[in-house]
Design a protein around this motif. Structure first.
Motif, PDB file in Angstrom:
ATOM      1  N   TRP A  12      -6.742  -1.061  -7.087  1.00 28.12           N
ATOM      2  CA  TRP A  12      -5.733  -2.080  -6.843  1.00 28.12           C
ATOM      3  C   TRP A  12      -6.369  -3.201  -6.011  1.00 28.12           C
ATOM      4  N   GLY A  35      -6.673  -0.520   2.480  1.00 25.37           N
ATOM      5  CA  GLY A  35      -7.241  -1.696   1.814  1.00 25.37           C
ATOM      6  C   GLY A  35      -8.715  -1.917   2.062  1.00 25.37           C
ATOM      7  N   SER A  83       0.827  -1.204   0.000  1.00 25.54           N
ATOM      8  CA  SER A  83       0.000   0.000   0.000  1.00 25.54           C
ATOM      9  C   SER A  83       0.862   1.255   0.000  1.00 25.54           C
ATOM     10  N   LEU A 114      -7.602   0.719  -2.852  1.00 28.23           N
ATOM     11  CA  LEU A 114      -7.008  -0.598  -2.656  1.00 28.23           C
ATOM     12  C   LEU A 114      -8.028  -1.523  -2.002  1.00 28.23           C
TER      13      LEU A 114
END
Length: 413
Positions: A173, A162, A93, A113
């Motif tokens: 991502w 994330g 990250s 992410l």
């Protein structure tokens, strides 16, 4: 974006300039070929996965050292695999947002992410020891690579990036920091799996496979390193002794390169047409007769119905025993022509996550293979964090893939 820590004094400034220049040179050496739409993203992804692979290797070494010791429940909670999972997510990250040239790939819609871990437990009082170990592992990895260290707050923020829900809009991502957790714990195969989705479709993928050899009989890079001649300097042995990176960019093919081989370095049979010009070796699936085919499946039986996979194989003319490996490493092995197919038939209520297949799927497809659900439908990564697919995954070269899907239908899965 994760904030950057200031460094004071002339000595700190000179050091920062040197380390940033070194990192810039490494990132730029990954790519000299122009024209790929996602080239800058691929450079960043490749370097991010290299860093995470280094981190995971250090952690797995510690796990092996502890394997014969008596561990309490708390020890297992704070085991090296837990530390590595969180540390790898933090470092990927951070790298995607802060490595040199990362600004060139950040669009107006910002950074997104979709990843497996979060920092909730780390932020608790009970998680203080684990938090310290994660921060130490991340900074040991960065320090060894000539990059700046992160504060505790920066590590936690990087992990929590994330939490994105993904979807069909913008770019996301997708990361599995350690795919194949049981393989990692069992000292077998695992992968760091990173992909980029653009409007719900994988457009690049990077798989870091630190323990993989494509030459050793057991496919273990550590075996290859131990048995190869110390006087040999061939490219293939260098790669096998270091594990592999598999990389792919949409419409530019799939390639493999040793994790430890410097990006942009030359090899005796390296190819300069790789996406991002990593000077790797182009890979492609091997369309063999079913009599010569080897199919792959998960090691863990809870992840797949091995008995049904055996029936599908036999109905398709495949008579050889299956090759069982953990994680998305399987996609890289098939994309390299070292096996022929991968079948996965989990329970009907099993939930697949997009990070379980996004990177491997595009690598397989760019190597000329086909990846679908068990009904022959293309995998749909656009519906959020979970994978919208039928019951199962089938990956193989085109002709064999058709045979396998026909057999599944005939057997009534």
């Amino acid at each position: 974006m994760v904030g950057k820590k200031a460094s004071g004094g002339r000595g700190g400034q000179r050091k920062r300039v040197r380390t940033q220049a070194s990192a810039t040179a490494k990132a730029q050496s990954v790519s000299r070929m122009k024209g790929g739409r996602y080239e800058a993203d691929l450079r960043l992804a490749t370097e991010a996965v290299r860093l995470a692979s280094k981190l995971c290797r250090a952690s797995q070494l510690q796990l092996r050292e502890n394997e014969n010791t008596n561990q309490t429940k708390r020890d297992k909670l704070e085991s090296p695999v837990t530390v590595a999972d969180l540390g790898a997510q933090a470092i990927v990250s951070w790298a995607l947002q802060n490595l040199p040239n990362s600004g060139a790939v950040t669009r107006n819609d910002g950074f997104s992410l979709v990843a497996e871990e979060d920092s909730d437990f780390l932020r608790s009082e009970e998680g203080a020891d684990l938090r310290n170990r994660v921060v130490d592992l991340v900074n040991n990895t960065l320090r060894g690579s000539g990059l700046k260290e992160l504060t505790e707050a920066e590590v936690l923020l990087a992990i929590d990036e994330g939490r994105s829900e993904g979807g069909s809009d913008r770019r996301h991502w997708v990361l599995d920091p350690i795919d194949g957790t049981r393989g990692f714990v069992g000292n077998r195969q695992y992968a760091i799996a990173l992909a980029l989705l653009d409007e719900g479709e994988p457009v690049l993928g990077v798989l870091g496979c630190p323990n993989l050899s494509l030459e050793a009989e057991d496919l273990d890079a550590r075996t290859a390193a131990a048995t190869s001649s110390s006087e040999s300097s061939s490219s293939s042995q260098q790669e096998d002794g270091s594990g592999y990176l598999f990389v792919a960019e949409k419409r530019r093919g799939a390639y493999k390169v040793g994790i430890e081989i410097e990006a942009g370095s030359s090899g005796s049979d390296a190819e300069s047409g790789a996406p991002g010009d990593i000077l790797g070796h182009r890979i492609s699936v091997d369309e063999v007769d079913p009599n010569d085919a080897v199919y792959m499946e998960s090691v863990e039986t809870k992840h797949s119905d091995h008995a049904f996979a055996r029936k599908v194989a036999e109905n398709s003319g495949i008579n050889k025993d299956s090759l069982k490996l953990d994680s998305q490493v399987k996609y890289g092995v098939i994309a390299s022509g070292k096996a022929s197919a991968f079948m996965r038939f989990p329970d009907l209520d099993y939930k697949e996550w997009i990070w379980d297949h996004a990177a491997g799927a595009i690598i397989m497809e760019e190597a000329g293979g086909v990846v679908t659900d068990s009904e022959g439908k293309k995998l749909d990564f656009s519906k959020g964090r979970t994978l919208n697919n039928g019951n199962g995954i089938v990956a193989a070269p085109p002709k064999l893939h058709r045979k396998l899907i026909e057999s599944i239908k005939a057997l009534g899965r």
